[in-house]
Design a protein around this motif. Structure first.
Motif, PDB file in Angstrom:
ATOM      1  N   LYS A 170      16.092  -1.282  -2.053  1.00 25.10           N
ATOM      2  CA  LYS A 170      16.585  -2.350  -2.824  1.00 25.10           C
ATOM      3  C   LYS A 170      18.026  -2.811  -2.335  1.00 25.10           C
ATOM      4  CE  LYS A 170      15.093  -0.327  -7.355  1.00 25.10           C
ATOM      5  NZ  LYS A 170      14.537   0.885  -6.793  1.00 25.10           N
ATOM      6  N   ALA A 171      18.662  -1.936  -1.463  1.00 27.57           N
ATOM      7  CA  ALA A 171      19.989  -2.257  -1.034  1.00 27.57           C
ATOM      8  C   ALA A 171      19.807  -3.621   0.017  1.00 27.57           C
ATOM      9  CB  ALA A 171      20.572  -1.220  -0.367  1.00 27.57           C
ATOM     10  N   TYR A 172      18.515  -3.708   0.630  1.00 29.74           N
ATOM     11  CA  TYR A 172      18.411  -4.694   1.878  1.00 29.74           C
ATOM     12  C   TYR A 172      17.320  -5.408   1.438  1.00 29.74           C
ATOM     13  CZ  TYR A 172      21.222  -1.670   4.256  1.00 29.74           C
ATOM     14  OH  TYR A 172      22.275  -0.913   4.856  1.00 29.74           O
ATOM     15  N   ASP A 173      16.436  -5.461   0.179  1.00 27.48           N
ATOM     16  CA  ASP A 173      15.527  -6.397  -0.056  1.00 27.48           C
ATOM     17  C   ASP A 173      15.245  -6.310  -1.667  1.00 27.48           C
ATOM     18  OD1 ASP A 173      12.700  -7.268  -0.589  1.00 27.48           O
ATOM     19  OD2 ASP A 173      12.448  -7.077   1.721  1.00 27.48           O
ATOM     20  N   GLN A 174      15.366  -7.538  -2.143  1.00 27.47           N
ATOM     21  CA  GLN A 174      15.422  -7.297  -3.686  1.00 27.47           C
ATOM     22  C   GLN A 174      13.850  -8.177  -4.270  1.00 27.47           C
ATOM     23  OE1 GLN A 174      18.373  -8.600  -2.173  1.00 27.47           O
ATOM     24  NE2 GLN A 174      18.857  -6.423  -2.277  1.00 27.47           N
ATOM     25  N   ARG A 175      13.140  -8.026  -3.640  1.00 24.17           N
ATOM     26  CA  ARG A 175      11.897  -8.600  -4.061  1.00 24.17           C
ATOM     27  C   ARG A 175      11.343  -8.126  -5.310  1.00 24.17           C
ATOM     28  NH1 ARG A 175       8.543  -9.541   1.582  1.00 24.17           N
ATOM     29  NH2 ARG A 175      10.083  -7.784   2.399  1.00 24.17           N
ATOM     30  N   ALA A 176      10.939  -8.680  -6.357  1.00 24.29           N
ATOM     31  CA  ALA A 176      10.720  -8.202  -7.662  1.00 24.29           C
ATOM     32  C   ALA A 176       9.444  -7.306  -7.596  1.00 24.29           C
ATOM     33  CB  ALA A 176      10.508  -9.147  -8.683  1.00 24.29           C
ATOM     34  N   GLU A 177       8.401  -7.639  -6.797  1.00 26.81           N
ATOM     35  CA  GLU A 177       7.106  -7.092  -6.792  1.00 26.81           C
ATOM     36  C   GLU A 177       7.008  -5.687  -5.923  1.00 26.81           C
ATOM     37  OE1 GLU A 177       7.006 -10.079  -3.273  1.00 26.81           O
ATOM     38  OE2 GLU A 177       7.860  -9.758  -5.138  1.00 26.81           O
ATOM     39  N   PHE A 178       8.056  -5.654  -5.267  1.00 26.52           N
ATOM     40  CA  PHE A 178       8.349  -4.057  -4.808  1.00 26.52           C
ATOM     41  C   PHE A 178       8.777  -3.374  -5.791  1.00 26.52           C
ATOM     42  CE2 PHE A 178       8.902  -4.535   0.097  1.00 26.52           C
ATOM     43  CZ  PHE A 178       7.910  -5.544   0.239  1.00 26.52           C
ATOM     44  N   ALA A 179       9.758  -3.767  -6.609  1.00 25.00           N
ATOM     45  CA  ALA A 179      10.298  -2.917  -7.592  1.00 25.00           C
ATOM     46  C   ALA A 179       9.029  -2.422  -8.766  1.00 25.00           C
ATOM     47  CB  ALA A 179      11.601  -3.586  -8.367  1.00 25.00           C
ATOM     48  N   LYS A 180       8.300  -3.428  -8.776  1.00 26.10           N
ATOM     49  CA  LYS A 180       7.014  -3.352  -9.731  1.00 26.10           C
ATOM     50  C   LYS A 180       6.128  -2.278  -9.131  1.00 26.10           C
ATOM     51  CE  LYS A 180       3.209  -5.731 -11.678  1.00 26.10           C
ATOM     52  NZ  LYS A 180       2.390  -7.029 -11.608  1.00 26.10           N
ATOM     53  N   TRP A 181       5.901  -2.339  -7.926  1.00 23.87           N
ATOM     54  CA  TRP A 181       5.028  -1.291  -7.154  1.00 23.87           C
ATOM     55  C   TRP A 181       5.467  -0.042  -7.306  1.00 23.87           C
ATOM     56  CZ3 TRP A 181       4.681  -5.285  -2.760  1.00 23.87           C
ATOM     57  CH2 TRP A 181       3.678  -6.373  -3.029  1.00 23.87           C
ATOM     58  N   GLU A 182       6.789   0.074  -6.907  1.00 26.22           N
ATOM     59  CA  GLU A 182       7.537   1.417  -6.979  1.00 26.22           C
ATOM     60  C   GLU A 182       7.406   2.183  -8.406  1.00 26.22           C
ATOM     61  OE1 GLU A 182      11.617   3.049  -5.219  1.00 26.22           O
ATOM     62  OE2 GLU A 182      11.777   1.861  -7.205  1.00 26.22           O
ATOM     63  N   LEU A 230       0.833  -1.120  -0.196  1.00 25.73           N
ATOM     64  CA  LEU A 230      -0.143  -0.100   0.046  1.00 25.73           C
ATOM     65  C   LEU A 230       0.853   1.544   0.053  1.00 25.73           C
ATOM     66  CD1 LEU A 230      -2.787  -1.104   2.595  1.00 25.73           C
ATOM     67  CD2 LEU A 230      -2.830  -1.159   0.018  1.00 25.73           C
ATOM     68  N   MET A 231       1.895   1.176   0.773  1.00 25.59           N
ATOM     69  CA  MET A 231       2.764   2.415   0.806  1.00 25.59           C
ATOM     70  C   MET A 231       3.430   2.722  -0.260  1.00 25.59           C
ATOM     71  SD  MET A 231       2.337   3.940   4.120  1.00 25.59           S
ATOM     72  CE  MET A 231       3.679   4.812   4.059  1.00 25.59           C
ATOM     73  N   LEU A 232       4.014   1.643  -1.026  1.00 22.18           N
ATOM     74  CA  LEU A 232       4.604   1.761  -2.456  1.00 22.18           C
ATOM     75  C   LEU A 232       3.679   2.454  -3.263  1.00 22.18           C
ATOM     76  CD1 LEU A 232       7.041  -1.082  -2.380  1.00 22.18           C
ATOM     77  CD2 LEU A 232       7.797   1.157  -2.230  1.00 22.18           C
ATOM     78  N   LYS A 233       2.549   1.572  -3.577  1.00 24.94           N
ATOM     79  CA  LYS A 233       1.608   2.075  -4.446  1.00 24.94           C
ATOM     80  C   LYS A 233       1.070   3.437  -4.271  1.00 24.94           C
ATOM     81  CE  LYS A 233      -0.317  -2.504  -5.834  1.00 24.94           C
ATOM     82  NZ  LYS A 233      -1.309  -3.421  -6.066  1.00 24.94           N
ATOM     83  N   LYS A 234       1.065   4.054  -3.173  1.00 23.19           N
ATOM     84  CA  LYS A 234       0.597   5.245  -2.735  1.00 23.19           C
ATOM     85  C   LYS A 234       1.812   6.451  -3.019  1.00 23.19           C
ATOM     86  CE  LYS A 234      -3.148   3.839   0.070  1.00 23.19           C
ATOM     87  NZ  LYS A 234      -4.140   4.796  -0.598  1.00 23.19           N
ATOM     88  N   GLY A 235       3.063   5.750  -3.465  1.00 23.87           N
ATOM     89  CA  GLY A 235       4.024   6.693  -3.592  1.00 23.87           C
ATOM     90  C   GLY A 235       4.452   7.310  -2.186  1.00 23.87           C
ATOM     91  N   MET A 236       4.378   6.701  -1.245  1.00 26.01           N
ATOM     92  CA  MET A 236       4.793   7.135   0.081  1.00 26.01           C
ATOM     93  C   MET A 236       6.059   6.481   0.762  1.00 26.01           C
ATOM     94  SD  MET A 236       2.921   9.732   0.936  1.00 26.01           S
ATOM     95  CE  MET A 236       1.497  10.399   0.222  1.00 26.01           C
TER      96      MET A 236
END
Length: 344
Positions: A301-313, A290-296
């Motif tokens: 990336k330095a500590y978490d490489q989950r692909a879905e996080f990069a996509k939401w950002e 929710l926080m990534l999708k709302k641009g907040m």
């Protein structure tokens, strides 16, 4: 003679130590229960002695009626169950925590006031009273998750920024109930008694000692709950600091998501500030998503490489939502390098 022999065997089965059962003159002067047991032995030996006496005489202690609400017949049923449970336990309780746990587990279907009154009568820790629940099918946790927490409803003041939050976990949770320090349990019991006597100053002093130990007494639906405090850092995202553009908005957004809600937290470990790194779920929603999708927040990336996080950002950036409304927003990890401080 058969009853007497059984009683003698019970005495030895309780694993008493002579120093524990010494007469009243040899005990510490600071007592926790009506039997005069010391702070070291609490009420283990007193309870064991009364169970032995009950097996021989079928009588419960006369003073017990001053601490429980049930009549003598119901009290006797409690002692019958405790006597059986004590004999069947292997090994029998030796510490106040073990004795308290046996009482609570054995009498979980009896009145809560009776169980708490009996614990107070013997000066035993006020262990959480379990609530009957349907058995759950174990669910495998995601790779890397060390354990799972389920929080009490979150107060808005517990949100520190857009990626940090403090949660409180009820000590009746099986994982927590095993690790509550005895001094915290005793302080919680004494605080409750101080409040009942109207001694607000003493109650505040005891609550401060509980807070200093990492716990807190919280009012939940007009019932006081002893809870453990956990500081959580949302894993995989980095929100603007409070003094940065969108720092205030990020904190407000996270507050709006979690305020008044109970959270599910999957804990992966700790960061350098002793905060638990966790994935947080609220009403089935993944809070980091929710926080990534709302641009907040940024994807950290330095500590978490989950692909879905990069996509939401990336999607929020493309829509110029939140902090992405700025053409070149400053990254919080770069901002912190220029504004170093001891801790967050």
């Amino acid at each position: 003679m058969n009853i007497l022999n059984k009683a003698i065997r019970l005495v030895y089965g309780l694993c008493w130590q002579p120093s524990v059962l010494g007469d009243a003159d040899s005990r510490d002067s600071g007592t926790l229960g009506p039997h005069g047991v010391s702070a070291k032995t609490v009420g283990v030996s007193a309870l064991a002695q009364d169970l032995l006496n009950f097996e021989i005489t079928s009588k419960v202690p006369e003073e017990l009626s001053n601490h429980v609400v049930s009549k003598s017949k119901a009290q006797a049923r409690c002692y019958e169950k405790l006597l059986v449970a004590w004999r069947e336990s292997n090994p029998p309780p030796k510490t106040p925590e073990e004795a308290s746990g046996l009482v609570v587990q054995t009498l979980k279907k009896h009145l809560k006031a009776d169980v708490e009154g009996l614990l107070k009568f013997y000066g035993l820790p006020l262990a959480p009273i379990p609530v009957e629940a349907a058995p759950e099918v174990p669910v495998a946790l995601p790779p890397g998750v060390e354990f799972e927490l389920h929080s009490l409803p979150v107060d808005a003041r517990c949100v520190t920024d857009g990626d940090g939050i403090t949660v409180f976990i009820n000590t009746s949770d099986p994982r927590e109930s095993r690790s509550v320090p005895q001094e915290v349990q005793v302080a919680a019991l004494e605080r409750s008694e101080a409040r009942a006597r109207g001694n607000k100053t003493r109650a505040r002093e005891l609550h401060k000692s509980i807070i200093d130990s990492g716990y807190q007494v919280i009012n939940v639906q007009n019932e006081e709950v002893l809870a453990r405090k956990y500081r959580i850092r949302l894993k995989g995202i980095d929100a603007p600091e409070g003094d940065m553009p969108y720092g205030k908005e990020a904190k407000e957004e996270l507050t709006k998501i979690v305020q008044g809600k109970s959270l599910r937290v999957l804990v992966y470990g700790e960061d350098q500030y002793s905060r638990k790194l966790g994935d947080i779920y609220c009403n089935g929603n993944f809070v980091q998503e929710l926080m990534l999708k709302k641009g907040m927040a940024w994807h950290y990336k330095a500590y978490d490489q989950r692909a879905e996080f990069a996509k939401w950002e990336k999607n929020a950036q493309a829509k110029r939502i939140g902090l992405w409304a700025s053409p070149n927003p400053e990254k919080p990890w770069e901002w912190r390098k220029k504004n170093k401080r001891e801790g967050r």
